[in-house]
Design a protein around this motif. Sequence first.
Motif, PDB file in Angstrom:
ATOM      1  N   UNK A  21     -10.122  38.282 -19.546  1.00 59.75           N
ATOM      2  CA  UNK A  21     -11.574  38.112 -19.542  1.00 59.75           C
ATOM      3  C   UNK A  21     -11.953  37.380 -18.261  1.00 59.75           C
ATOM      4  N   UNK A  22     -12.958  37.905 -17.603  1.00 61.30           N
ATOM      5  CA  UNK A  22     -13.529  37.293 -16.410  1.00 61.30           C
ATOM      6  C   UNK A  22     -15.029  37.135 -16.639  1.00 61.30           C
ATOM      7  N   UNK A  23     -15.653  36.248 -15.865  1.00 63.35           N
ATOM      8  CA  UNK A  23     -17.099  36.115 -15.958  1.00 63.35           C
ATOM      9  C   UNK A  23     -17.688  36.058 -14.557  1.00 63.35           C
ATOM     10  N   UNK A  24     -18.926  36.478 -14.467  1.00 62.50           N
ATOM     11  CA  UNK A  24     -19.628  36.449 -13.191  1.00 62.50           C
ATOM     12  C   UNK A  24     -21.063  36.020 -13.419  1.00 62.50           C
ATOM     13  N   UNK A  25     -21.415  34.885 -12.841  1.00 58.28           N
ATOM     14  CA  UNK A  25     -22.776  34.376 -12.905  1.00 58.28           C
ATOM     15  C   UNK A  25     -23.564  34.895 -11.709  1.00 58.28           C
ATOM     16  N   UNK A  26     -24.883  34.932 -11.799  1.00 56.55           N
ATOM     17  CA  UNK A  26     -25.694  35.421 -10.679  1.00 56.55           C
ATOM     18  C   UNK A  26     -25.388  34.667  -9.399  1.00 56.55           C
ATOM     19  N   UNK A  27     -25.136  35.420  -8.330  1.00 54.45           N
ATOM     20  CA  UNK A  27     -24.890  34.818  -7.036  1.00 54.45           C
ATOM     21  C   UNK A  27     -23.505  34.230  -6.855  1.00 54.45           C
TER      22      UNK A  27
ATOM     23  N   UNK B 217     -19.038  34.623  -7.442  1.00 53.94           N
ATOM     24  CA  UNK B 217     -17.945  35.573  -7.533  1.00 53.94           C
ATOM     25  C   UNK B 217     -17.425  35.639  -8.973  1.00 53.94           C
ATOM     26  N   UNK B 218     -16.761  36.746  -9.264  1.00 48.97           N
ATOM     27  CA  UNK B 218     -16.154  36.900 -10.585  1.00 48.97           C
ATOM     28  C   UNK B 218     -15.035  35.874 -10.752  1.00 48.97           C
ATOM     29  N   UNK B 219     -15.007  35.213 -11.899  1.00 47.44           N
ATOM     30  CA  UNK B 219     -14.034  34.149 -12.141  1.00 47.44           C
ATOM     31  C   UNK B 219     -13.176  34.456 -13.359  1.00 47.44           C
ATOM     32  N   UNK B 220     -11.948  34.013 -13.284  1.00 45.42           N
ATOM     33  CA  UNK B 220     -11.031  34.162 -14.403  1.00 45.42           C
ATOM     34  C   UNK B 220     -11.428  33.231 -15.539  1.00 45.42           C
ATOM     35  N   UNK B 221     -11.318  33.766 -16.765  1.00 46.54           N
ATOM     36  CA  UNK B 221     -11.603  32.956 -17.956  1.00 46.54           C
ATOM     37  C   UNK B 221     -10.337  32.781 -18.784  1.00 46.54           C
ATOM     38  N   UNK B 222      -9.735  33.908 -19.184  1.00 47.56           N
ATOM     39  CA  UNK B 222      -8.555  33.843 -20.054  1.00 47.56           C
ATOM     40  C   UNK B 222      -7.828  35.177 -20.006  1.00 47.56           C
TER      41      UNK B 222
ATOM     42  N   UNK C 297     -16.605  40.123 -18.525  1.00 47.45           N
ATOM     43  CA  UNK C 297     -15.931  41.406 -18.359  1.00 47.45           C
ATOM     44  C   UNK C 297     -14.526  41.353 -18.949  1.00 47.45           C
ATOM     45  N   UNK C 298     -14.160  42.430 -19.583  1.00 51.28           N
ATOM     46  CA  UNK C 298     -12.800  42.630 -20.077  1.00 51.28           C
ATOM     47  C   UNK C 298     -12.045  43.453 -19.044  1.00 51.28           C
ATOM     48  N   UNK C 299     -10.744  43.169 -18.895  1.00 53.59           N
ATOM     49  CA  UNK C 299      -9.937  43.892 -17.926  1.00 53.59           C
ATOM     50  C   UNK C 299      -8.527  44.107 -18.476  1.00 53.59           C
ATOM     51  N   UNK C 300      -7.886  45.170 -18.000  1.00 53.50           N
ATOM     52  CA  UNK C 300      -6.516  45.489 -18.412  1.00 53.50           C
ATOM     53  C   UNK C 300      -5.658  45.730 -17.180  1.00 53.50           C
ATOM     54  N   UNK C 301      -4.482  45.104 -17.152  1.00 58.23           N
ATOM     55  CA  UNK C 301      -3.586  45.247 -16.026  1.00 58.23           C
ATOM     56  C   UNK C 301      -2.208  45.709 -16.453  1.00 58.23           C
TER      57      UNK C 301
ATOM     58  N   UNK D 266      -8.117  38.858 -10.087  1.00 60.16           N
ATOM     59  CA  UNK D 266      -8.865  40.028 -10.562  1.00 60.16           C
ATOM     60  C   UNK D 266      -8.354  41.334  -9.957  1.00 60.16           C
ATOM     61  N   UNK D 267      -7.863  41.290  -8.722  1.00 58.80           N
ATOM     62  CA  UNK D 267      -7.444  42.534  -8.072  1.00 58.80           C
ATOM     63  C   UNK D 267      -6.179  43.127  -8.696  1.00 58.80           C
ATOM     64  N   UNK D 268      -5.496  42.359  -9.519  1.00 59.15           N
ATOM     65  CA  UNK D 268      -4.288  42.859 -10.176  1.00 59.15           C
ATOM     66  C   UNK D 268      -4.596  43.710 -11.409  1.00 59.15           C
ATOM     67  N   UNK D 269      -5.833  43.692 -11.846  1.00 57.85           N
ATOM     68  CA  UNK D 269      -6.196  44.443 -13.039  1.00 57.85           C
ATOM     69  C   UNK D 269      -6.620  45.857 -12.661  1.00 57.85           C
ATOM     70  N   UNK D 270      -6.262  46.806 -13.504  1.00 61.63           N
ATOM     71  CA  UNK D 270      -6.471  48.216 -13.193  1.00 61.63           C
ATOM     72  C   UNK D 270      -7.747  48.796 -13.816  1.00 61.63           C
TER      73      UNK D 270
END
Length: 124
Positions: free
Chosen positions: A36-42, A44-49, A95-99, A108-112
């Motif tokens: 899980x990542x999050x992105x607030x207005x303005x 960058x996308x940040x790692x959550x868990x 955002x949800x992501x899968x790698x 984040x760039x490691x997730x597909x």
Amino acid sequence: QVQLVESGGGLVQAGGSLRVSCAASGRTFSSYLMGWFCQAPGKEREFVAAITWSGGRTYYADSVKGRFTISTDNAKNTVYLQMNSLKPEDTAVYYCAAGRGPVVPSRSRDYDYWGQGTQVIVSS
């Protein structure tokens, strides 16, 4: 076709709780790391868990440790993020992501694959 579909976002008061979900489909994800990542207005996308599908290993950003819990339901192919003691600064699109791997959980760039995101707003 791989699909990650987030749901469960919304508006909550500070101190409250919310659970967001990520339904995964299109392949077998058992060997994937789910994040899980999050992105607030303005910002960058940040790692959550992040979590392995077996649930054996979990990873958290320092800012959410003790407040957020990531989990999986293998039967439903769904990943959850339980968010407690929410703060206004948690407001973001989640955002949800899968790698497939190898994945550094916080990178984040490691997730597909990525979902479309779900908005979480925490009011003060």
